[in-house]
Write an enzyme that holds these catalytic residues in place. Structure first.
Site: not given
Length: 451
Positions: A264, A163, A210, A262
């Protein structure tokens, strides 16, 4: 064994392992007289040598084998691949990887150690060499033609793209010249732009993207909005695109598959003209949750087999302990994560190599006891080993060690911290497969009619 065959094999192995490892693995099996220097001399053509049949077969076994020998049902590409965490699930459902792009040389070594590449497979390091996104003198049409020429045709595009901030103003001279439009204008200067260009040029039936959870809120949601608008302009229907509630199915927590929190964001899209989306939703991933999630204790190696270097030094443990106590006194939650056998670990990050503070293995430390009296005792917490990181991320089962780590601990920690939880994307791959095959069949029928 012919010299050229052995030399070709050695050179392929040197893309993964160093000369010392190759020499040592031969010597350990009784194939003596090998050393780092002898391999160097042979590769440079300064020594005339042949590999025996036994040596050749042993070295060949160090390379990954194809997941299946034949009968691939579809083709896919793996962009910003890291160590191949997303790829594994698509290998397992009958896909064939035909193109991989990853710029980090250490991640490439780990990827090549664990993922088979047949002669058709192409490996690229810098995706900009393919998309020409860093060239201001190239038109969109020239860029698309270049991409189409270099990237094989495929049915699915996978990308764990980093990103970056989107900046419309001043990104390229093309804007001022009025040449760029739509996603070409709005996403320039970002790595998502490279993904979008490839999608536009190759028109895969489906994609899986992702990123970190914060992509959705980055720049007050503007970044995510631009991405979704670009994908819509490219002609793809993205799953759960209109969902904006607190339990967004596009955000998946790996804790449902592995003992690690976690989160995502996952974007799954299908070409709109193929009409195969048919209500696809990531809410259905619940059907793939394992009945019993592996516990944190089950991923750990036997304590007697763990090298002492993974135990925190008294000085580091003192620092982390004092740091946590200081913030606790201020009412903050900052500090280390002491993780017991039945706990869900915090998120493994790429900074884990620095001190391991987010996931420290609890070795029986009594937090209520006097710290000064216990600081030098042997039950100080320890870091995870790379093997345990592989298990925590789902690359290996708790009782297996099949995933090869041909890099230093520091690089391994960075790689696992930057990767994805494999079982999550294995589940998404299984969910996507029927629609991938349906889309592929429709494309084949269209091409047959056109011919």
């Amino acid at each position: 064994m012919k010299d050229e065959e052995g030399l070709k094999l050695i050179k392929e192995l040197l893309e993964i392992y160093d000369q010392g490892f190759i020499a040592q693995t031969l010597n350990d099996l009784g194939f003596d007289s090998w050393c780092r220097e002898s391999i160097n001399r042979w590769v440079k053509g300064k020594a005339d040598r042949k590999l025996s049949h036994g040596e050749f077969e042993h070295l060949k076994s160090l390379l990954p084998k194809p997941f299946q020998e034949q009968g691939h049902e579809f083709r896919f590409i793996d962009l910003f691949a890291g160590i191949g965490g997303i790829r594994r699930g698509f290998d397992e459902i009958g896909g064939k990887c035909v193109f991989t792009s990853e710029w980090n040389k250490y991640a490439v070594r780990t990827y090549k150690a664990n993922h088979y590449s047949d002669p058709e497979h192409i490996f690229n390091e810098d995706i900009r060499e393919v998309t020409l996104s860093d060239r201001e003198d190239v038109s969109e049409e020239e860029a698309y033609a270049h991409i189409d020429n270099l990237i094989p045709d495929h049915d699915v595009l996978l990308a764990g793209f980093p990103c970056q901030p989107f900046s419309i103003a001043g990104v390229s001279k093309k804007n001022s010249l009025g040449r760029a439009h739509g996603f070409e204008c709005n996403t320039q200067g970002t790595l998502f732009f490279d993904v979008a260009r490839i999608i536009q040029a190759k028109r895969p039936a489906a994609f899986l993207l992702e990123n970190v959870k914060n992509l959705k809120s980055h720049d007050k949601g503007k970044t995510f909005k631009i991405i979704l608008e670009a994908l819509d302009e490219l002609g793809y229907e993205v799953s759960d695109v209109n969902y904006d509630g607190p339990q967004d199915p596009k955000i998946i927590d790996a804790k449902h598959f592995v003992p690690q929190h976690r989160e995502r964001i996952v974007l799954v899209g299908f070409r709109r003209d193929l009409d195969v989306h048919n209500g696809f939703t990531l809410k259905d991933i619940r059907k793939h949750f394992p009945e019993n999630v592996t516990t944190f204790g089950e991923i750990l190696e036997p304590e007697k087999e763990v090298d002492d270097r993974y135990i925190l030094t008294p000085k580091l443990w003192q620092y982390l302990y004092d740091y946590a106590a200081k913030h606790k006194a201020k009412g903050n939650g900052f500090g280390f994560g002491l993780t017991g056998p039945n706990d869900v670990a915090r998120t493994l990050s790429a900074r884990y190599y620095k001190d391991g503070s987010e996931i420290l293995v609890d070795r029986g430390w009594d937090m209520e006891a006097g710290f000064d009296d216990m600081i030098n005792q042997g039950n100080r917490p320890r870091r995870l080993t790379p093997k345990e990181c592989a298990r925590l991320m789902g690359f290996d089962e708790p009782d297996e060690s099949n995933f090869k780590v041909p890099v230093s601990d520091t690089q391994a920690y960075k790689q696992f911290g930057n990767s994805v939880a494999v079982p999550v994307f294995r589940a998404v791959a299984k969910m996507m497969k029927p629609r991938i095959l349906e889309a592929k069949l429709k494309i084949e029928k269209r091409e047959s009619k056109a011919a």
